[in-house]
Design an enzyme around this catalytic site. Sequence first.
Site, PDB file in Angstrom:
ATOM      1  N   LYS A   1      44.908  42.226  56.388  1.00  0.00           N
ATOM      2  CA  LYS A   1      45.716  41.316  57.144  1.00  0.00           C
ATOM      3  C   LYS A   1      47.186  41.396  56.772  1.00  0.00           C
ATOM      4  CE  LYS A   1      42.709  38.079  55.566  1.00  0.00           C
ATOM      5  NZ  LYS A   1      41.384  38.619  55.299  1.00  0.00           N
TER       6      LYS A   1
ATOM      7  N   ASP B   1      51.542  50.789  46.625  1.00  0.00           N
ATOM      8  CA  ASP B   1      51.520  50.479  45.196  1.00  0.00           C
ATOM      9  C   ASP B   1      51.030  51.710  44.434  1.00  0.00           C
ATOM     10  OD1 ASP B   1      51.711  48.832  42.952  1.00  0.00           O
ATOM     11  OD2 ASP B   1      49.656  48.139  43.139  1.00  0.00           O
TER      12      ASP B   1
ATOM     13  N   PHE C   1      54.158  41.261  40.371  1.00  0.00           N
ATOM     14  CA  PHE C   1      53.347  40.812  41.502  1.00  0.00           C
ATOM     15  C   PHE C   1      54.211  39.992  42.460  1.00  0.00           C
ATOM     16  CE2 PHE C   1      50.262  38.153  43.702  1.00  0.00           C
ATOM     17  CZ  PHE C   1      49.299  39.084  44.032  1.00  0.00           C
TER      18      PHE C   1
ATOM     19  N   ASP D   1      49.707  38.385  49.842  1.00  0.00           N
ATOM     20  CA  ASP D   1      49.000  37.169  49.436  1.00  0.00           C
ATOM     21  C   ASP D   1      48.714  37.118  47.946  1.00  0.00           C
ATOM     22  OD1 ASP D   1      46.982  39.336  49.778  1.00  0.00           O
ATOM     23  OD2 ASP D   1      45.600  37.751  49.142  1.00  0.00           O
TER      24      ASP D   1
HETATM   25  P1  IMP Z   1      47.325  50.474  46.525  1.00  0.00           P
HETATM   26  O1  IMP Z   1      46.102  51.153  47.030  1.00  0.00           O
HETATM   27  O2  IMP Z   1      47.320  50.329  45.027  1.00  0.00           O
HETATM   28  O3  IMP Z   1      48.615  51.114  46.998  1.00  0.00           O
HETATM   29  O4  IMP Z   1      47.208  48.957  47.015  1.00  0.00           O
HETATM   30  C1  IMP Z   1      47.913  48.404  48.022  1.00  0.00           C
HETATM   31  C2  IMP Z   1      47.329  47.041  48.354  1.00  0.00           C
HETATM   32  O5  IMP Z   1      47.206  46.200  47.207  1.00  0.00           O
HETATM   33  C3  IMP Z   1      48.267  46.327  49.303  1.00  0.00           C
HETATM   34  O6  IMP Z   1      47.977  46.611  50.646  1.00  0.00           O
HETATM   35  C4  IMP Z   1      48.057  44.863  48.926  1.00  0.00           C
HETATM   36  O7  IMP Z   1      46.988  44.307  49.676  1.00  0.00           O
HETATM   37  C5  IMP Z   1      47.678  44.879  47.469  1.00  0.00           C
HETATM   38  N1  IMP Z   1      48.827  44.576  46.597  1.00  0.00           N
HETATM   39  C6  IMP Z   1      49.442  45.457  45.761  1.00  0.00           C
HETATM   40  N2  IMP Z   1      50.450  44.866  45.116  1.00  0.00           N
HETATM   41  C7  IMP Z   1      50.506  43.583  45.533  1.00  0.00           C
HETATM   42  C8  IMP Z   1      51.381  42.464  45.214  1.00  0.00           C
HETATM   43  O8  IMP Z   1      52.320  42.525  44.403  1.00  0.00           O
HETATM   44  N3  IMP Z   1      51.103  41.291  45.859  1.00  0.00           N
HETATM   45  C9  IMP Z   1      50.095  41.161  46.765  1.00  0.00           C
HETATM   46  N4  IMP Z   1      49.270  42.180  47.089  1.00  0.00           N
HETATM   47  C10 IMP Z   1      49.468  43.388  46.487  1.00  0.00           C
HETATM   48 MG    MG Z   2      45.837  41.426  49.340  1.00  0.00          MG
END
Ligand code: IMP
Ligand code: MG
Length: 182
Positions: free
Chosen positions: A44, A106, A155, A162
């Site tokens: 979302k 991320d 974060f 969220d």
């Molecule tokens: P990745 O696969 O590690 O790149 O994860 C990305 C996903 O992790 C994003 O689409 C978010 O849903 C969640 N995420 C990563 N960092 C944060 C943050 O600082 N706050 C909230 N959600 C996060």
């Molecule tokens: Mg999330």
Amino acid sequence: MTAPPGIERVLFTEEQVNQRIREVAAEISAKYQGRDLKLIAVLKGAVFFLTALARAIEIPLKVDFLAISSFSNHAKGGAPGMVRIAKDLDHPIQDEDILLVEDIVDTGFTTRYLLQTLAGREPRSLGICTLLDRTARRIVQVPVDYRCFEIPDRFVVGCGLDHKQRYRNLGYIAVMNPEAGD
Ligand code: IMP
Ligand code: MG
């Protein structure tokens, strides 16, 4: 909305976010002029950014959405970085110019999985546009074409991001202490 508990500082105000979205939207409008642009977002978190971006883009476009489940720890039944599609796109993307719209890149695992999945459906082109980029935590490399902001290794919530499903509706991006936000 009053600042939620656990908010430490505002990284980007609503005005800064909107201004930056307009700049990126102008770049996209110029680049994709005359092409068959479709924005795709994952439910979302990225939906908030997608709608703001789409309204600022000045060329015709389509939108579509998918949902994924990520297994970020072993207790949830998978290795770190494992992702699967929980709800697929409504339409094919073959021969279309696809821009994958992300809330945050991320570690890069989610984005890489999505890129591989979408690339297999033979779009004419496939790009990435993210609201936030946290390169300090990158584990797998992904080619980010457009990003609004680079952020520090903290974060964050707001603009679709969220903490336990809350705070997506904040118009600004804020650093949050996840332990203080319950
Ligand atoms: P990745 O696969 O590690 O790149 O994860 C990305 C996903 O992790 C994003 O689409 C978010 O849903 C969640 N995420 C990563 N960092 C944060 C943050 O600082 N706050 C909230 N959600 C996060
Ligand atoms: Mg999330």
